[in-house]
Design an enzyme around this catalytic site. Structure first.
Site, PDB file in Angstrom:
ATOM      1  CG  ASP A 109     -19.320   3.300  18.485  1.00 21.76           C
ATOM      2  OD1 ASP A 109     -18.185   3.736  18.745  1.00 21.76           O
ATOM      3  OD2 ASP A 109     -20.148   3.931  17.810  1.00 21.76           O
ATOM      4  CD  GLU A 143     -16.871   5.357  22.464  1.00 23.09           C
ATOM      5  OE1 GLU A 143     -16.155   6.293  22.111  1.00 23.09           O
ATOM      6  OE2 GLU A 143     -17.948   5.088  21.907  1.00 23.09           O
TER       7      GLU A 143
HETATM    8  C1  NOJ Z   1     -16.731   6.235  18.781  1.00 24.75           C
HETATM    9  C2  NOJ Z   1     -15.729   5.669  17.838  1.00 24.75           C
HETATM   10  O1  NOJ Z   1     -14.560   5.345  18.559  1.00 24.75           O
HETATM   11  C3  NOJ Z   1     -15.486   6.690  16.766  1.00 24.75           C
HETATM   12  O2  NOJ Z   1     -14.419   6.344  15.921  1.00 24.75           O
HETATM   13  C4  NOJ Z   1     -16.762   6.867  15.974  1.00 24.75           C
HETATM   14  O3  NOJ Z   1     -16.589   7.899  15.023  1.00 24.75           O
HETATM   15  C5  NOJ Z   1     -17.927   7.230  16.895  1.00 24.75           C
HETATM   16  N1  NOJ Z   1     -17.974   6.411  18.071  1.00 24.75           N
HETATM   17  C6  NOJ Z   1     -19.251   7.100  16.179  1.00 24.75           C
HETATM   18  O4  NOJ Z   1     -19.555   5.753  15.965  1.00 24.75           O
END
Ligand code: NOJ
Length: 637
Positions: free
Chosen positions: A327, A387
């Site tokens: 993440d 990500e």
């Molecule tokens: C990206 C995640 O996909 C999202 O759902 C989340 O709110 C944020 N990162 C913070 O962790």
């Protein structure tokens, strides 16, 4: 050649097969093998290719490599080009191992080797075949099915999905033809951001079950041939995490506070979820949270942070997870001293990448080189997926050798329904992927508006589905995308997304529980009958969109997804693509393997390009045209 098949991965079968081949006239062996492999490669309907696409071809190459004349076959450019990655590399490695094993002077043995040498060589081949059988490199062209645990299936009846619910339904995911699942966070969390606020990284939140449920899920997934990817959240934790609580208790200037970003005064950074990125604590200090106040950011410059996460990685890898989705992988490090942003550089909500002082900092790459070593210390190596919501030229830096395996390609998520934009974005992504790893095609996830709503029609969403599944590389499907679920207009009082209160952006509409049955009882099969109401309300029209309703409809989006996944196995991940847009807005992606993706993105029907249509996202009139908002896959000689 009765021994062809999955058994080829076991050394006994490989040996039997070799012995069968050994009975052939040595001079005829290469030609005979070449014929077999070419038939295998040329026949898209071959059962083995469909079921074991890369591994079987690679295993075939390994067997070829263990025979006199095998080198010639692998040197044959046409043959090598037809071998998808990672098969080609693994086959070449095996060949090198065999060369050494079978010839003391390092040259390829030109005659049949002695039984002792052959046994040694076969052991080497079996080793590489084991890697192939284990599916190392699976992520390069896998279809990964994203599961949002809260909304997938509720086994215990509390109205929230759970791990046991997922395990029960994994057969459905495997039946789609997906190769892996990605689970968004299920670790212990107060759920302020639905799991992205972790209070214990190495436990399961009671809402979803316990560690034993996770182990059962992994075991079932592996039984079904599905890899398991889980989310890890290293940029921030929960304000309830014991280390953050200890920091609060210890007070200003303490080593406990140094694990986070505490300051006597905030800077001007905004939170991604809207509002300031700083919250004041009772003793007057402020702490940084790029997301909600319940999600304090870790200080990655503190020497204790990296080892802390090393242990988290090992914990899950030891439990058998095949990969991690990281993440906010482009976050973690902030500019030293946390300086203010220039007033004209304050990003809009939901755009971390606009904050150049808090994203894409050079130091973050050191973290992934460290994680690479940990992931590679496992057998097979574990996969690291980032990500990384950055433009392709910056994102590709995260998949340099020795760092991550994959990053999500966000360009398609952001792109509107426009042939020129898709053409440009697709070409750009592939150009940057050329020297790194295959693109991960994606249009939906748990953070964005569902495609039928975003593009304005179910037909366009189906065409987009065939687009991401028809391009070379990996593809990510978000649960419900295979059903063509639209965005739900969740009433403001029922919305739960922390971003909604702070910035007016609600991601709840794509997170509504999945409809499994046409009948509404148990929230359309999401929960057992008589369960608590679902955590987000489900719309009245959900039944016809359910898995059950679509199972029996050959024209359904579910049927289309299954057909696409079945055919997709025939397309080599290493293909390159020639992109173009015709005057009448037909997007064309011509792949080197003799396959074309055509998407009619204009207002009128357009002539179909040459080739045999193997799949289309909607009905074709049969007059050689492709209707608007329709995609087709075509094969040509
Ligand atoms: C990206 C995640 O996909 C999202 O759902 C989340 O709110 C944020 N990162 C913070 O962790």
């Amino acid at each position: 050649m009765s021994t062809w098949g999955p058994g080829l991965f076991s050394s006994d079968s490989a040996q039997d097969f070799l012995e069968e081949l050994a009975e052939l006239d040595p001079a005829a062996r290469p030609a005979e093998l070449s014929k077999i492999f070419r038939e295998l490669l040329d026949d898209p309907g071959s059962l083995m290719r469909t079921v074991f696409p890369e591994t079987v071809v690679a295993a075939a190459a390994l067997v070829a490599a263990s025979l006199p004349g095998g080198q010639d076959l692998l040197d044959d450019e046409a043959f090598a080009a037809a071998l998808p990655e990672p098969a080609r590399h693994l086959a070449a490695d095996a060949l090198r191992a065999l060369t050494v094993a079978t010839s003391p002077d390092g040259h390829w043995a030109t005659s049949w080797v002695s039984p002792a040498d052959r046994d040694e060589a076969l052991a080497e081949v079996a080793g590489v075949a084991a890697i192939l059988g284990s599916g190392a490199g699976w992520w390069r062209d896998a279809v990964v099915y994203q599961i949002y645990p809260r909304s997938f299936a509720d086994a215990d009846g509390d109205g929230v999905g759970d791990l046991a619910g997922i395990t029960e339904r994994l057969g459905y995911v495997a039946g789609l033809g997906a190769g892996a699942i990605w689970l968004t966070p299920f670790q212990r969390s107060p759920q302020a951001d639905h799991g992205y606020d972790v209070s214990d990284y190495t436990d399961v939140d009671p809402l979803f079950g316990e560690l034993a449920d996770f182990d059962a899920l992994v075991a079932r997934a592996h039984e079904l041939g599905l890899k398991v990817v889980i989310d890890i959240v290293p940029n921030h934790c929960s304000d309830q995490h014991p280390l953050f609580q200890a920091a609060l208790a210890a007070g200003p200037g303490s080593p406990e506070r140094a694990r986070f970003h505490f300051a006597d005064a905030p800077n001007n950074w905004p939170s991604v979820f809207g509002g300031p990125a700083w919250t004041q604590v009772p003793d007057g200090q402020w702490y940084l949270h790029l997301y909600a106040p319940e999600q304090p950011d870790w200080n990655w410059r503190d020497p204790r942070t990296a080892p802390f996460f090393d242990d988290v990685l090992r914990f899950w890898f030891d439990r058998g997870v095949d990969g991690l989705r990281i993440d906010v992988a482009y976050g973690l490090f902030k500019a030293p001293g946390l300086p203010d942003l220039a007033p004209d550089q304050i990003p809009e909500p939901m755009r971390l990448r606009g904050n150049t002082l808090a994203s894409d900092r050079e130091e973050v790459h050191e973290v992934y080189r460290r994680w690479r070593v940990i992931a590679d210390s496992y057998d097979p190596p574990r996969t690291l997926i980032g990500e990384v919501n950055l433009p392709p030229d910056r994102a590709s830096r995260f998949v340099r050798p020795g760092e991550l395996d994959q990053v999500f390609a966000f360009a398609f998520v952001a792109a509107p329904w426009d042939a020129d934009v898709w053409c440009e974005v697709g070409a750009d992504l592939l150009t940057h992927a050329r020297t790194t790893s295959p693109v991960t095609w994606v249009v939906e996830n748990h953070d964005v508006v569902r495609r039928p709503t975003r593009y304005g029609s179910a037909a366009r969403a189906r065409a987009a589905l065939l687009t991401i599944l028809g391009l070379p590389g990996a593809a990510y499907l978000y649960q419900g995308q295979e059903l063509g679920l639209p965005e739900v207009d969740v009433s403001p009082e029922a919305r739960q997304d922390p971003a909604w209160i702070r910035s007016g952006v609600s991601r709840d509409g794509c997170r509504v529980p999945l409809p499994w049955t046409a009948d509404p009882s148990g929230t359309y099969g999401f929960s057992p009958v008589g369960a608590a109401p679902p955590w987000l309300p489900v719309p009245d029209h959900w039944g016809p969109l359910s898995v059950e309703a679509q199972e029996s409809d050959p024209e359904s989006t579910l049927a289309l997804t299954r057909a696409a996944l079945r055919l997709r196995h025939l397309l080599p991940a290493a293909d390159t693509v020639d992109w173009s847009v015709t005057e009448d807005r037909l997007l064309l992606a011509r792949r080197t393997s003799g396959f074309t993706l055509a998407v009619a993105m204009g207002d009128t029907a357009v002539p179909l390009p040459a080739g045999e249509v193997v799949l289309a996202s909607g009905p074709l009139p049969g007059d050689g045209t492709l209707p608007p908002d329709t995609a087709a896959w075509l094969r040509h000689a």
